[in-house]
Scaffold this motif. Structure first.
Motif, PDB file in Angstrom:
ATOM      1  N   UNK A  72       0.799  -1.215   0.000  1.00 17.57           N
ATOM      2  CA  UNK A  72       0.000   0.000   0.000  1.00 17.57           C
ATOM      3  C   UNK A  72       0.839   1.276   0.000  1.00 17.57           C
ATOM      4  N   UNK A  73       2.063   1.195   0.455  1.00 21.64           N
ATOM      5  CA  UNK A  73       2.885   2.374   0.711  1.00 21.64           C
ATOM      6  C   UNK A  73       3.846   2.656  -0.438  1.00 21.64           C
ATOM      7  N   UNK A  74       3.905   3.895  -0.928  1.00 23.74           N
ATOM      8  CA  UNK A  74       4.907   4.236  -1.934  1.00 23.74           C
ATOM      9  C   UNK A  74       6.318   3.909  -1.433  1.00 23.74           C
ATOM     10  N   UNK A  75       7.157   3.408  -2.328  1.00 27.49           N
ATOM     11  CA  UNK A  75       8.535   3.028  -2.019  1.00 27.49           C
ATOM     12  C   UNK A  75       8.609   1.969  -0.920  1.00 27.49           C
ATOM     13  N   UNK A  76       7.609   1.122  -0.845  1.00 29.84           N
ATOM     14  CA  UNK A  76       7.536   0.104   0.206  1.00 29.84           C
ATOM     15  C   UNK A  76       8.749  -0.825   0.181  1.00 29.84           C
ATOM     16  N   UNK A  77       9.131  -1.280  -1.005  1.00 31.40           N
ATOM     17  CA  UNK A  77      10.258  -2.216  -1.100  1.00 31.40           C
ATOM     18  C   UNK A  77      11.577  -1.527  -0.783  1.00 31.40           C
ATOM     19  N   UNK A  78      11.769  -0.322  -1.296  1.00 35.12           N
ATOM     20  CA  UNK A  78      13.012   0.412  -1.033  1.00 35.12           C
ATOM     21  C   UNK A  78      13.185   0.684   0.454  1.00 35.12           C
ATOM     22  N   UNK A  79      12.093   0.989   1.140  1.00 37.03           N
ATOM     23  CA  UNK A  79      12.168   1.262   2.575  1.00 37.03           C
ATOM     24  C   UNK A  79      12.519   0.000   3.358  1.00 37.03           C
ATOM     25  N   UNK A  80      11.951  -1.122   2.968  1.00 34.25           N
ATOM     26  CA  UNK A  80      12.278  -2.384   3.638  1.00 34.25           C
ATOM     27  C   UNK A  80      13.733  -2.770   3.377  1.00 34.25           C
ATOM     28  N   UNK A  81      14.189  -2.609   2.145  1.00 31.23           N
ATOM     29  CA  UNK A  81      15.571  -2.944   1.814  1.00 31.23           C
ATOM     30  C   UNK A  81      16.551  -2.063   2.572  1.00 31.23           C
ATOM     31  N   UNK A  82      16.256  -0.772   2.669  1.00 29.99           N
ATOM     32  CA  UNK A  82      17.147   0.142   3.388  1.00 29.99           C
ATOM     33  C   UNK A  82      17.222  -0.223   4.864  1.00 29.99           C
ATOM     34  N   UNK A  83      16.090  -0.611   5.435  1.00 32.33           N
ATOM     35  CA  UNK A  83      16.063  -0.973   6.852  1.00 32.33           C
ATOM     36  C   UNK A  83      16.773  -2.292   7.115  1.00 32.33           C
ATOM     37  N   UNK A  84      16.712  -3.213   6.161  1.00 36.74           N
ATOM     38  CA  UNK A  84      17.343  -4.530   6.331  1.00 36.74           C
ATOM     39  C   UNK A  84      18.857  -4.437   6.237  1.00 36.74           C
ATOM     40  N   UNK A  85      19.353  -3.569   5.382  1.00 37.86           N
ATOM     41  CA  UNK A  85      20.802  -3.458   5.231  1.00 37.86           C
ATOM     42  C   UNK A  85      21.427  -4.798   4.868  1.00 37.86           C
ATOM     43  N   UNK A  86      22.571  -5.091   5.485  1.00 38.03           N
ATOM     44  CA  UNK A  86      23.262  -6.353   5.222  1.00 38.03           C
ATOM     45  C   UNK A  86      22.872  -7.466   6.191  1.00 38.03           C
ATOM     46  N   UNK A  87      22.492  -7.090   7.414  1.00 41.76           N
ATOM     47  CA  UNK A  87      22.344  -8.126   8.429  1.00 41.76           C
ATOM     48  C   UNK A  87      21.166  -7.982   9.364  1.00 41.76           C
ATOM     49  N   UNK A  88      20.120  -7.262   8.921  1.00 41.14           N
ATOM     50  CA  UNK A  88      18.938  -7.099   9.760  1.00 41.14           C
ATOM     51  C   UNK A  88      17.728  -7.724   9.075  1.00 41.14           C
ATOM     52  N   UNK A  89      16.629  -7.814   9.812  1.00 40.96           N
ATOM     53  CA  UNK A  89      15.366  -8.326   9.291  1.00 40.96           C
ATOM     54  C   UNK A  89      14.332  -7.215   9.415  1.00 40.96           C
ATOM     55  N   UNK A  90      13.891  -6.676   8.299  1.00 37.32           N
ATOM     56  CA  UNK A  90      12.878  -5.620   8.302  1.00 37.32           C
ATOM     57  C   UNK A  90      11.506  -6.240   8.090  1.00 37.32           C
ATOM     58  N   UNK A  91      10.530  -5.789   8.871  1.00 36.30           N
ATOM     59  CA  UNK A  91       9.162  -6.291   8.718  1.00 36.30           C
ATOM     60  C   UNK A  91       8.216  -5.106   8.578  1.00 36.30           C
ATOM     61  N   UNK A  92       7.100  -5.360   7.920  1.00 32.44           N
ATOM     62  CA  UNK A  92       6.153  -4.296   7.601  1.00 32.44           C
ATOM     63  C   UNK A  92       4.962  -4.303   8.559  1.00 32.44           C
ATOM     64  N   UNK A  93       4.071  -3.375   8.332  1.00 36.05           N
ATOM     65  CA  UNK A  93       2.811  -3.275   9.069  1.00 36.05           C
ATOM     66  C   UNK A  93       1.721  -3.914   8.227  1.00 36.05           C
ATOM     67  N   UNK A  94       1.193  -5.048   8.686  1.00 38.13           N
ATOM     68  CA  UNK A  94       0.119  -5.725   7.948  1.00 38.13           C
ATOM     69  C   UNK A  94      -1.262  -5.258   8.385  1.00 38.13           C
ATOM     70  N   UNK A  95      -1.310  -4.394   9.374  1.00 47.21           N
ATOM     71  CA  UNK A  95      -2.540  -3.854  10.005  1.00 47.21           C
ATOM     72  C   UNK A  95      -3.269  -4.903  10.834  1.00 47.21           C
ATOM     73  N   UNK A  96      -2.746  -6.121  10.921  1.00 50.00           N
ATOM     74  CA  UNK A  96      -3.412  -7.182  11.677  1.00 50.00           C
ATOM     75  C   UNK A  96      -2.972  -7.200  13.150  1.00 50.00           C
ATOM     76  N   UNK A  97      -1.779  -6.639  13.425  1.00 50.94           N
ATOM     77  CA  UNK A  97      -1.223  -6.675  14.781  1.00 50.94           C
ATOM     78  C   UNK A  97      -1.211  -8.086  15.342  1.00 50.94           C
ATOM     79  N   UNK A  98      -0.701  -9.005  14.541  1.00 51.74           N
ATOM     80  CA  UNK A  98      -0.697 -10.423  14.918  1.00 51.74           C
ATOM     81  C   UNK A  98       0.461 -10.738  15.849  1.00 51.74           C
ATOM     82  N   UNK A  99       0.164 -11.527  16.866  1.00 45.73           N
ATOM     83  CA  UNK A  99       1.179 -11.998  17.799  1.00 45.73           C
ATOM     84  C   UNK A  99       1.280 -13.524  17.700  1.00 45.73           C
ATOM     85  N   UNK A 100       2.478 -14.026  17.901  1.00 47.47           N
ATOM     86  CA  UNK A 100       2.695 -15.469  17.852  1.00 47.47           C
ATOM     87  C   UNK A 100       2.270 -16.069  19.187  1.00 47.47           C
TER      88      UNK A 100
END
Length: 209
Positions: A72-100
């Motif tokens: 839904x968000x403009x530049x969604x993939x670029x923002x996730x990639x920038x946040x992940x960098x080389x060694x992180x895990x970036x996750x998005x907002x699915x609006x579900x607020x799901x917990x394991x």
């Protein structure tokens, strides 16, 4: 899958994607810059994703997006990639607020993981299973190393069967080669967590934050 592609187009960003088509040849207008691979038989999720990783082993980042996702968000993939960098895990907002329910922690869905991290792990979906618990494996790795980065501003709707948002198909029967994999995937994940997870976390300590 067409609806997912159409949603990407509406955001203005259709990133480079690799697809393993292991089922019927759907009538899909594949983006010209996508890498469409085909298998000679149904691979199921783990085998399909890890085969794609073997075909594309040197990417800067690896994102996992299902056909039930709607960016839904403009530049969604670029923002996730920038946040992940080389060694992180970036996750998005699915609006579900799901917990394991197993851990009580936020579910990791639609991840983008740094390429160096993925290559150190050696897979993009837990190879012990057929389909289930790959996201649990990513969650446990991410929380153990404190490398999960949640981006609430990046919204990717995750349509769910239980909410009546997607049509049921053969995939929802949770069967591969005629056999149910729900119990066996749970058993294999449990064994992996007990036998292999501690050594993996020790191996990945250089990524810990």
């Amino acid at each position: 899958m067409q609806a997912c592609i159409d949603a990407m187009k509406l955001t203005g960003e259709v990133p480079e994607v690799a697809v393993m088509n292991d089922g019927p040849r759907y009538d899909i207008d594949w983006p010209k810059h996508w890498h469409i691979h085909e298998s000679y038989g149904h691979l199921e999720m783990q085998r399909a994703l890890n085969q794609l990783y073997r075909l594309h082993p040197d990417e800067k980042c690896y994102g996992l997006l299902t056909d039930q996702s709607r960016p839904q968000t403009p530049e969604w993939a670029s923002k996730l990639e920038a946040a992940a960098g080389d060694g992180l895990i970036a996750i998005c907002n699915t609006t579900k607020n799901r917990m394991n329910p197993r851990t009580g922690l936020r579910r990791v869905t639609t991840i983008c993981a740094g390429g160096k991290l993925v290559r150190s792990i050696g897979w993009v979906w837990l190879p012990d299973v057929v389909h289930l618990y790959g996201d649990d494996a990513w969650e446990d790795i991410g929380y153990a190393l404190n490398i999960i980065r949640y981006l609430p501003e990046v919204v990717i709707l995750a349509l769910l069967k239980r909410d009546g948002e997607v049509e049921l198909d053969a995939n929802h029967q949770r069967r591969w080669k005629g056999m149910s994999y729900m119990a066996t995937d749970h058993e294999r994940f449990t064994k992996w967590k007990a036998r292999e997870f501690p050594a993996l976390i020790k191996k990945l300590e250089k990524f810990k934050c």
